[in-house]
Write an enzyme that holds these catalytic residues in place. Sequence first.
Site, PDB file in Angstrom:
ATOM      1  N   LYS A 118       0.773  -1.240   0.000  1.00  0.00           N
ATOM      2  CA  LYS A 118       0.000   0.000   0.000  1.00  0.00           C
ATOM      3  C   LYS A 118       0.809   1.299   0.000  1.00  0.00           C
ATOM      4  O   LYS A 118       0.260   2.365  -0.310  1.00  0.00           O
ATOM      5  CB  LYS A 118      -0.930   0.025   1.239  1.00  0.00           C
ATOM      6  N   TYR A 147      -7.148  -4.885  -1.621  1.00  0.00           N
ATOM      7  CA  TYR A 147      -5.885  -5.080  -2.334  1.00  0.00           C
ATOM      8  C   TYR A 147      -5.863  -4.295  -3.644  1.00  0.00           C
ATOM      9  O   TYR A 147      -4.849  -3.665  -3.981  1.00  0.00           O
ATOM     10  CB  TYR A 147      -5.652  -6.584  -2.602  1.00  0.00           C
TER      11      TYR A 147
HETATM   12  P1  RFL Z   1      10.147   8.246  -0.773  1.00  0.00           P
HETATM   13  O1  RFL Z   1      10.057   7.266  -1.883  1.00  0.00           O
HETATM   14  O2  RFL Z   1      10.881   7.851   0.450  1.00  0.00           O
HETATM   15  O3  RFL Z   1      10.773   9.583  -1.379  1.00  0.00           O
HETATM   16  C1  RFL Z   1      11.212  10.639  -0.558  1.00  0.00           C
HETATM   17  C2  RFL Z   1      12.271  11.413  -1.319  1.00  0.00           C
HETATM   18  O4  RFL Z   1      12.667  12.524  -0.542  1.00  0.00           O
HETATM   19  C3  RFL Z   1      14.099  12.607  -0.533  1.00  0.00           C
HETATM   20  N1  RFL Z   1      14.477  13.305   0.710  1.00  0.00           N
HETATM   21  C4  RFL Z   1      14.918  14.581   0.742  1.00  0.00           C
HETATM   22  N2  RFL Z   1      15.137  15.479  -0.223  1.00  0.00           N
HETATM   23  C5  RFL Z   1      15.609  16.709   0.147  1.00  0.00           C
HETATM   24  N3  RFL Z   1      15.885  17.046   1.433  1.00  0.00           N
HETATM   25  C6  RFL Z   1      15.685  16.164   2.436  1.00  0.00           C
HETATM   26  N4  RFL Z   1      15.956  16.483   3.700  1.00  0.00           N
HETATM   27  C7  RFL Z   1      15.179  14.871   2.108  1.00  0.00           C
HETATM   28  N5  RFL Z   1      14.871  13.768   2.839  1.00  0.00           N
HETATM   29  C8  RFL Z   1      14.450  12.836   1.967  1.00  0.00           C
HETATM   30  C9  RFL Z   1      14.536  11.161  -0.590  1.00  0.00           C
HETATM   31  O5  RFL Z   1      15.873  11.029  -1.061  1.00  0.00           O
HETATM   32  C10 RFL Z   1      13.514  10.574  -1.550  1.00  0.00           C
HETATM   33  O6  RFL Z   1      13.916  10.692  -2.884  1.00  0.00           O
HETATM   34  O7  RFL Z   1       8.691   8.711  -0.293  1.00  0.00           O
HETATM   35  P2  RFL Z   1       7.322   8.881  -1.126  1.00  0.00           P
HETATM   36  O8  RFL Z   1       7.529   9.678  -2.367  1.00  0.00           O
HETATM   37  O9  RFL Z   1       6.309   9.300  -0.144  1.00  0.00           O
HETATM   38  O10 RFL Z   1       6.986   7.397  -1.649  1.00  0.00           O
HETATM   39  C11 RFL Z   1       6.633   6.381  -0.756  1.00  0.00           C
HETATM   40  C12 RFL Z   1       7.069   5.014  -1.296  1.00  0.00           C
HETATM   41  O11 RFL Z   1       8.427   5.075  -1.659  1.00  0.00           O
HETATM   42  C13 RFL Z   1       6.848   3.895  -0.270  1.00  0.00           C
HETATM   43  O12 RFL Z   1       5.611   4.053   0.375  1.00  0.00           O
HETATM   44  C14 RFL Z   1       6.856   2.482  -0.921  1.00  0.00           C
HETATM   45  O13 RFL Z   1       8.099   2.171  -1.466  1.00  0.00           O
HETATM   46  C15 RFL Z   1       6.477   1.410   0.086  1.00  0.00           C
HETATM   47  N6  RFL Z   1       6.525   0.044  -0.466  1.00  0.00           N
HETATM   48  C16 RFL Z   1       5.499  -0.439  -1.250  1.00  0.00           C
HETATM   49  N7  RFL Z   1       4.486   0.361  -1.594  1.00  0.00           N
HETATM   50  C17 RFL Z   1       3.513  -0.110  -2.436  1.00  0.00           C
HETATM   51  O14 RFL Z   1       2.572   0.639  -2.726  1.00  0.00           O
HETATM   52  N8  RFL Z   1       3.531  -1.378  -2.968  1.00  0.00           N
HETATM   53  C18 RFL Z   1       4.530  -2.232  -2.682  1.00  0.00           C
HETATM   54  O15 RFL Z   1       4.548  -3.334  -3.234  1.00  0.00           O
HETATM   55  C19 RFL Z   1       5.553  -1.793  -1.766  1.00  0.00           C
HETATM   56  N9  RFL Z   1       6.575  -2.596  -1.459  1.00  0.00           N
HETATM   57  C20 RFL Z   1       7.618  -0.776  -0.199  1.00  0.00           C
HETATM   58  C21 RFL Z   1       7.607  -2.115  -0.713  1.00  0.00           C
HETATM   59  C22 RFL Z   1       8.712  -0.327   0.518  1.00  0.00           C
HETATM   60  C23 RFL Z   1       9.760  -1.175   0.761  1.00  0.00           C
HETATM   61  N10 RFL Z   1      10.838  -0.627   1.478  1.00  0.00           N
HETATM   62  C24 RFL Z   1      12.170  -0.760   1.080  1.00  0.00           C
HETATM   63  C25 RFL Z   1      10.579   0.352   2.505  1.00  0.00           C
HETATM   64  C26 RFL Z   1       8.644  -2.978  -0.470  1.00  0.00           C
HETATM   65  C27 RFL Z   1       9.719  -2.530   0.294  1.00  0.00           C
HETATM   66  C28 RFL Z   1      10.810  -3.514   0.555  1.00  0.00           C
HETATM   67  C1  PHB Z   2       7.162  -6.357  -4.333  1.00  0.00           C
HETATM   68  O1  PHB Z   2       8.180  -5.742  -4.007  1.00  0.00           O
HETATM   69  O2  PHB Z   2       7.048  -6.912  -5.446  1.00  0.00           O
HETATM   70  C2  PHB Z   2       6.057  -6.467  -3.361  1.00  0.00           C
HETATM   71  C3  PHB Z   2       6.209  -5.931  -2.092  1.00  0.00           C
HETATM   72  C4  PHB Z   2       5.161  -6.043  -1.180  1.00  0.00           C
HETATM   73  C5  PHB Z   2       3.992  -6.677  -1.539  1.00  0.00           C
HETATM   74  C6  PHB Z   2       3.835  -7.180  -2.818  1.00  0.00           C
HETATM   75  C7  PHB Z   2       4.876  -7.074  -3.728  1.00  0.00           C
HETATM   76  O3  PHB Z   2       2.977  -6.813  -0.644  1.00  0.00           O
END
Ligand code: RFL
Ligand code: PHB
Length: 396
Positions: free
Chosen positions: A297, A385
């Site tokens: 999400k 979902y």
């Molecule tokens: P981001 O992507 O963290 O981007 C924030 C940006 O701000 C920069 N930044 C700064 N810039 C200037 N000055 C500062 N002081 C700053 N501090 C930070 C950073 O460098 C960065 O470029 O936040 P945003 O845009 O809100 O996006 C959120 C998403 O990235 C996050 O929610 C998702 O990745 C979460 N997530 C998943 N979401 C899904 O909807 N579906 C998925 O399947 C899913 N799988 C995941 C995930 C996150 C994961 N991790 C690693 C946390 C799977 C994983 C493993």
């Molecule tokens: C993915 O990274 O492909 C991913 C992560 C979290 C999920 C589903 C897919 O729940």
Amino acid sequence: MKTQVGIIGAGPAGLMLAQTLRLQGIDSVILEMRSEEYVLSRIRAGVLEHPTVEFLHEMGAGDRLAREGMPHEGIDLLFRGEKRRIDFPSLTNGKKVTVYGQQEVVKDLIELKKAFDGQILFEATDVRIVDPESDSPSLSFTYQGEQKTLACEFVAGCDGFHGVARASIPESGLKLFERVYPFAWLGILAEAAPAQDELIYSRHENGFALFSMRSQEVTRLYLQCDPKEDLEHWPDSRVWDELHRRLEAKDGFRVNEGAIMRKDVTPMRSFVCETMRHGRLFLAGDAAHIVPPTGAKGLNLAAGDVKLLSDAFVAYFRSGETGPLDGYEAHALKRIWAAQRFSWFMTRLLHKDPGANAFDQEVQFADLDYYTGTEAGRRTIAENYVGLPFGWPGAA
Ligand code: RFL
Ligand code: PHB
């Protein structure tokens, strides 16, 4: 320097906001502390909800997504060796999700921003928000060795969980909610063809495992592990053994092995900062909330926030209306809490809780049986979902 909306962060939230604003003739500048290469190589989310896909199309970022994104019409929940499929279209009036890497979304949006006005300053450091309570806030920062100021009408804090935006709101004014889980995910990206075309979420005696993918050539896999897990203890052979064990199914499913390109540990947390506005500063995406990834999400919630916030900016700049900006926080929080609930629910349903006793475990299996064995259960999972509508609950 001067702009209408100063955006901190070139993650999905900041980039989507810049693009939607540009389409409405509203000017923005993005300040990003990392380099472009770093931002483009960050491997994260993979699943785009139905409303997110529609939104990306609306904002003109859907071309490559339509060509290369992989539509998924269901997921398997695997427990006690049996896969139980949740079919999305039949349970949600034809909706589905799309597997398309977050870094691809980011790449498409960076290209658009660069092509139209070029206003992304990468490696802008020491960003500080000046006078957010006033009518003329600004952002001070260092760029290419020089101290700069960007005068703005509004500031959008899209800088993720560790950013400066939320940290610059006085602590006394912050309303925070948090849950930290006693486990994490060890994730790998492997050069291996996905062994089936749909995701598998597995609840195994040794812990949760997830089978996902990025393309026809790349598999993405996760294993529940300890939050303090040392990757030194996880040589490739152990990772594969454990994946085979936790994803073994009676139908003969077996993960394909391949070279491991990346290995990382992600802690799991639920977090909401209900204070999404401070004067002329607005928070969107991970800057205001974090979900454990089990519900897929995070990125999708960022998209929902951006839709509401960009509509509110448009109403303000078009006709001076302040109502939508005033209502942003309360409205956004409805969908945020709904996604928090679902992410918490999926996490609890599928992980092995180290603190659970035999009773708790049997209740968990009864839950798995109910949610996969009844139409009501499957519909609840499917509906959440594929994504509740943007503007939830008003738009439902
Ligand atoms: P981001 O992507 O963290 O981007 C924030 C940006 O701000 C920069 N930044 C700064 N810039 C200037 N000055 C500062 N002081 C700053 N501090 C930070 C950073 O460098 C960065 O470029 O936040 P945003 O845009 O809100 O996006 C959120 C998403 O990235 C996050 O929610 C998702 O990745 C979460 N997530 C998943 N979401 C899904 O909807 N579906 C998925 O399947 C899913 N799988 C995941 C995930 C996150 C994961 N991790 C690693 C946390 C799977 C994983 C493993
Ligand atoms: C993915 O990274 O492909 C991913 C992560 C979290 C999920 C589903 C897919 O729940």
